[in-house]
Design a protein around this motif. Sequence first.
Motif, PDB file in Angstrom:
ATOM      1  N   THR A  61       0.932  -1.324  -0.040  1.00 52.18           N
ATOM      2  CA  THR A  61       0.148  -0.002   0.005  1.00 52.18           C
ATOM      3  C   THR A  61       0.816   1.258  -0.048  1.00 52.18           C
ATOM      4  O   THR A  61       0.590   2.194  -0.659  1.00 52.18           O
ATOM      5  CB  THR A  61      -0.976   0.029   1.225  1.00 52.18           C
ATOM      6  N   GLU A  62       2.160   1.332   0.840  1.00 52.03           N
ATOM      7  CA  GLU A  62       2.979   2.377   0.762  1.00 52.03           C
ATOM      8  C   GLU A  62       3.542   2.525  -0.530  1.00 52.03           C
ATOM      9  O   GLU A  62       3.550   3.783  -1.093  1.00 52.03           O
ATOM     10  CB  GLU A  62       3.901   1.963   1.825  1.00 52.03           C
ATOM     11  N   PHE A  63       3.907   1.459  -1.074  1.00 55.53           N
ATOM     12  CA  PHE A  63       4.312   1.489  -2.520  1.00 55.53           C
ATOM     13  C   PHE A  63       3.524   2.153  -3.586  1.00 55.53           C
ATOM     14  O   PHE A  63       3.971   2.882  -4.208  1.00 55.53           O
ATOM     15  CB  PHE A  63       4.866   0.207  -2.728  1.00 55.53           C
ATOM     16  N   THR A  64       2.281   1.616  -3.445  1.00 51.31           N
ATOM     17  CA  THR A  64       1.382   2.234  -4.331  1.00 51.31           C
ATOM     18  C   THR A  64       1.146   3.630  -4.013  1.00 51.31           C
ATOM     19  O   THR A  64       0.901   4.546  -5.126  1.00 51.31           O
ATOM     20  CB  THR A  64       0.113   1.303  -4.185  1.00 51.31           C
ATOM     21  N   LYS A  65       1.122   4.191  -3.053  1.00 50.64           N
ATOM     22  CA  LYS A  65       0.570   5.499  -2.745  1.00 50.64           C
ATOM     23  C   LYS A  65       1.957   6.374  -3.021  1.00 50.64           C
ATOM     24  O   LYS A  65       1.625   7.306  -3.738  1.00 50.64           O
ATOM     25  CB  LYS A  65       0.699   5.820  -1.000  1.00 50.64           C
ATOM     26  N   LYS A  66       3.038   6.036  -2.806  1.00 47.78           N
ATOM     27  CA  LYS A  66       4.504   6.759  -3.197  1.00 47.78           C
ATOM     28  C   LYS A  66       4.643   6.678  -4.705  1.00 47.78           C
ATOM     29  O   LYS A  66       4.825   7.816  -5.466  1.00 47.78           O
ATOM     30  CB  LYS A  66       5.613   6.072  -2.799  1.00 47.78           C
ATOM     31  N   LEU A  67       4.287   5.626  -5.449  1.00 49.40           N
ATOM     32  CA  LEU A  67       4.401   5.801  -6.897  1.00 49.40           C
ATOM     33  C   LEU A  67       3.414   6.711  -7.554  1.00 49.40           C
ATOM     34  O   LEU A  67       3.732   7.221  -8.462  1.00 49.40           O
ATOM     35  CB  LEU A  67       4.247   4.255  -7.225  1.00 49.40           C
ATOM     36  N   TYR A  68       2.128   6.550  -6.932  1.00 55.09           N
ATOM     37  CA  TYR A  68       1.224   7.526  -7.427  1.00 55.09           C
ATOM     38  C   TYR A  68       1.394   8.919  -7.385  1.00 55.09           C
ATOM     39  O   TYR A  68       1.339   9.993  -8.184  1.00 55.09           O
ATOM     40  CB  TYR A  68      -0.214   7.036  -6.650  1.00 55.09           C
ATOM     41  N   GLN A  69       2.136   9.199  -5.988  1.00 57.92           N
ATOM     42  CA  GLN A  69       2.184  10.668  -5.595  1.00 57.92           C
ATOM     43  C   GLN A  69       3.459  11.181  -6.277  1.00 57.92           C
ATOM     44  O   GLN A  69       3.294  12.514  -6.978  1.00 57.92           O
ATOM     45  CB  GLN A  69       2.611  10.587  -4.028  1.00 57.92           C
ATOM     46  N   ASN A  70       4.512  10.588  -6.409  1.00 58.84           N
ATOM     47  CA  ASN A  70       5.746  11.061  -6.752  1.00 58.84           C
ATOM     48  C   ASN A  70       6.051  10.614  -8.293  1.00 58.84           C
ATOM     49  O   ASN A  70       6.579  11.323  -9.144  1.00 58.84           O
ATOM     50  CB  ASN A  70       7.018  10.344  -6.092  1.00 58.84           C
ATOM     51  N   TYR A  71       5.382   9.585  -8.719  1.00 59.83           N
ATOM     52  CA  TYR A  71       5.621   9.323 -10.366  1.00 59.83           C
ATOM     53  C   TYR A  71       4.370   9.052 -11.324  1.00 59.83           C
ATOM     54  O   TYR A  71       4.466   9.008 -12.386  1.00 59.83           O
ATOM     55  CB  TYR A  71       6.414   7.840 -10.141  1.00 59.83           C
ATOM     56  N   ASN A  72       3.203   9.653 -10.518  1.00 60.81           N
ATOM     57  CA  ASN A  72       1.924   9.570 -11.157  1.00 60.81           C
ATOM     58  C   ASN A  72       1.572   8.304 -11.910  1.00 60.81           C
ATOM     59  O   ASN A  72       1.084   8.372 -13.001  1.00 60.81           O
ATOM     60  CB  ASN A  72       1.938  10.693 -12.260  1.00 60.81           C
TER      61      ASN A  72
END
Length: 397
Positions: A338-349
Amino acid sequence: MNPNLNQLQPYPFQKLRQLLEGITRNAALSPIELQIGEPKHATPDFIRQAMVNNLDGLSTYPTTHGTSSLRTSIAAWIKRRFKLTDINRDTEIIPVNGSREALFSFAQAVIDRSISQPGVVCPNPFYQIYEGAALLAGAMPFFINTLPDDHFKLDYSQLTDAEWSRTQLIYVCSPNNPTGSVMKLNEWRELFALSDRYGFVVASDECYSEIYFDEKNPPLGALDAAQQLGRTGFPRLVVFNSLSKRSNVPGLRSGFVAGDAKLLEKFLLYRTYHGSAMSPAAQAASAAAWSDEAHVVENRRLYAQKFFEAVALLSDVTAVQMPDAGFYLWVKTPISDTEFTKKLYQNYNVTVLPGSYLAREAHGMNPGKNFVRIALVASPQECIEAMSRMKNFLKSL
Ligand SMILES: Cc1ncc(COP(=O)(O)O)c(C=O)c1O
């Protein structure tokens, strides 16, 4: 209302929306959506045209059994694709409005609630419809965890004799969503032996059977396995297939079920009441689609290009594997999914789906935890751009 409705879990995409709510995405990068398994390659023109040419059919009620011309084209495809010596188009095939509705309604027709505590076996992680179908049929889902160390094989010994004795139906998914694994002949042999011993029905979800990477080596299907193992009449076996992924027509809602004639006779009766006949225009378009392979070969070429490039890119930074087949990468995450998914979304769209949302806690673990599912459905350029961003992200962790 039916109290079993309260047992249904929110769909994985609803959980994902909640997870990502309020997060601001990196506006310097274009958004790339790889969370949903919705094919995005173009629908072939001849399928669209067949639909348009058959709009006159809208003035008649279709039959639940479908036209003989559609069943003939499905039977011919099954024989070609799975090298079957025979399949009866009238008793062993029913067209359905996409495999999803059929996977769901099949449990409603199969489960005998007069026997106490019926069970339905599901792989874990899995396609959530299996669980909902079991619960609404009044059955209890039993899960078999599929794990990387075991090449995501179904280890039938995870269930006890008492659980197998309660089992009336098992869903298997090969090629698998999300792990990409394909069941081998020896796994079918074992499963058929269990079905013979305990009397349960096997529902084989094969809607990804046409997305594979070696033209000379198509995935084994259940009907094919049954024939190779000398089983006549497909006892207690029904397969589910679909045009959605094969022909890039998820909006057509078209597939078929095929297998045990005794089961299908009752399922057809159920479907007549359920009201699930396919529109005549969709039937004509479907007959055209099942009769053509050239567009499917081209579809696979596009997927193969994306998968070979994506895996080559990611393998520099993580132990990613080509799936046996299907259009998902099932990738281990160095931090929580879930953290991975959030950060990938936030920083890499880039949007992907946390693996834990596709699995249940069973046998002391959630086998989807610390995995993400990446659907390589977008254009080759977008998919490769997304994988380069993910590579940078993985490097930074
Ligand atoms: C494993 C699996 N089965 C069945 C389906 C349903 O596909 P359709 O109803 O379009 O045939 C899907 C769709 O994503 C799926 O992933």
